[in-house]
Enzyme design. Structure first.
Site, PDB file in Angstrom:
ATOM      1  N   TYR A  92      -0.292 -17.255  30.621  1.00 18.80           N
ATOM      2  CA  TYR A  92      -1.268 -17.281  29.529  1.00 18.80           C
ATOM      3  C   TYR A  92      -0.643 -16.738  28.248  1.00 18.80           C
ATOM      4  O   TYR A  92      -0.747 -17.352  27.178  1.00 18.80           O
ATOM      5  CB  TYR A  92      -2.489 -16.462  29.926  1.00 18.80           C
ATOM      6  CG  TYR A  92      -3.553 -16.369  28.862  1.00 18.80           C
ATOM      7  CD1 TYR A  92      -4.340 -17.466  28.555  1.00 18.80           C
ATOM      8  CD2 TYR A  92      -3.791 -15.171  28.186  1.00 18.80           C
ATOM      9  CE1 TYR A  92      -5.328 -17.387  27.587  1.00 18.80           C
ATOM     10  CE2 TYR A  92      -4.773 -15.084  27.221  1.00 18.80           C
ATOM     11  CZ  TYR A  92      -5.551 -16.192  26.916  1.00 18.80           C
ATOM     12  OH  TYR A  92      -6.528 -16.114  25.960  1.00 18.80           O
ATOM     13  N   GLY A 142     -19.470 -18.476  25.377  1.00 17.81           N
ATOM     14  CA  GLY A 142     -18.546 -17.402  25.041  1.00 17.81           C
ATOM     15  C   GLY A 142     -18.212 -17.299  23.574  1.00 17.81           C
ATOM     16  O   GLY A 142     -19.081 -17.430  22.696  1.00 17.81           O
ATOM     17  N   ILE A 143     -16.939 -17.071  23.282  1.00 18.32           N
ATOM     18  CA  ILE A 143     -16.489 -16.918  21.897  1.00 18.32           C
ATOM     19  C   ILE A 143     -16.759 -18.189  21.102  1.00 18.32           C
ATOM     20  O   ILE A 143     -17.167 -18.132  19.936  1.00 18.32           O
ATOM     21  CB  ILE A 143     -14.998 -16.550  21.871  1.00 18.32           C
ATOM     22  CG1 ILE A 143     -14.797 -15.119  22.396  1.00 18.32           C
ATOM     23  CG2 ILE A 143     -14.432 -16.671  20.454  1.00 18.32           C
ATOM     24  CD1 ILE A 143     -13.340 -14.709  22.534  1.00 18.32           C
ATOM     25  N   THR A 172     -13.980 -26.651  19.261  1.00 23.41           N
ATOM     26  CA  THR A 172     -13.715 -27.073  20.637  1.00 23.41           C
ATOM     27  C   THR A 172     -14.037 -25.917  21.582  1.00 23.41           C
ATOM     28  O   THR A 172     -13.886 -24.748  21.237  1.00 23.41           O
ATOM     29  CB  THR A 172     -12.261 -27.518  20.826  1.00 23.41           C
ATOM     30  OG1 THR A 172     -11.375 -26.401  20.654  1.00 23.41           O
ATOM     31  CG2 THR A 172     -11.889 -28.616  19.847  1.00 23.41           C
TER      32      THR A 172
END
Length: 247
Positions: free
Chosen positions: A150, A17-18, A12
């Protein structure tokens, strides 16, 4: 034979990016990879990079109906999931006194609710030997100033995994967390806004290795946990941060 040959992986947030680095690494190990995200154009660009082994499917992890459609498509195409990487997530810098209700809702919706729905929705597609890897964050134990919400979402994930490992007893499904430290992505730089260079300098100074991580280094940790080489590793939070959270 590659370590993940004939395996099916779902990543997902795999369009950039990562997540994209993880998808590329799993594909290089022989897996067929399904990447998800909310923007078709981003997925199309990522699939073009990944090649014929990849499929991009639009999905919103915060919505159960969207994930139900995703998994129905995965079942039709592949019949199962051998590796699930719950990577979709994000954070917003906001110090106490300036945190908005919208910021709270957005981060918990994706980072916590989204992880629950992602894993729960895939249960019927797992089989003994399947590996689930959640992308956490060192903020679960060492949140930076202005990243309290976060950090709270990532700490919540760690506690949920403690319960889920026990609940999955006997299934043969392994569940682990990879918690990256600061990683060289566009989203990291964008999170600092016009203070990007100042923010990066702070992170580099904090690191025992004198640098931040690269997405490919996080992908290597994920690929290990996805493989049979990690067949006896279950329920861990693996910090991939150069030691920064230990100082």
């Amino acid at each position: 034979m590659s370590k993940l040959n004939e395996k099916t992986a779902v990543v997902t947030g795999g369009g950039s990016g990562i997540g994209l680095a993880i998808a590329r690494r799993l594909a290089s190990e022989g897996a067929s990879v399904v990447i998800t995200g909310r923007r078709q154009a981003v997925l199309d660009e990522a699939v073009a990079l990944l090649g014929d082994c990849a499929v991009g499917i639009v999905a919103d992890v915060s919505k159960a109906a969207s994930l139900e459609a995703l998994y129905a498509d995965v079942r039709r195409r592949f019949g199962r999931i051998d590796v699930l990487v719950a990577n979709a997530g994000g954070g917003v810098h906001a110090p106490l006194g300036e945190i908005t209700e919208t910021q709270i809702d957005q981060q918990f919706s994706t980072n916590v609710k989204g992880v629950v729905l992602t894993i729960q929705g895939a249960l019927s597609l797992f089989s003994p030997g399947s590996s689930v890897i959640i992308i956490g964050s060192t903020a679960s134990k060492d949140p930076a100033p202005s990243m309290s919400i976060y950090g709270g979402t990532k700490a919540a994930i760690r506690n949920m995994v403690r319960s889920w490992v026990a609940e999955l007893k006997g299934s043969g499904v392994r569940l682990n967390i990879v918690s990256p430290g600061p990683t060289n992505t566009d989203s990291l730089r964008e999170s600092f806004g016009d203070k990007a260079e100042e923010g990066l300098a702070f992170l580099i100074a904090k690191s025992p290795l004198g640098r931040i991580g690269e997405p490919e280094e996080i992908a290597s940790a994920v690929a290990f946990l996805a493989s049979d080489e990690a067949s006896y590793i279950n329920g861990v939070e693996l910090f991939a941060d150069g030691g920064a959270s230990q100082t």
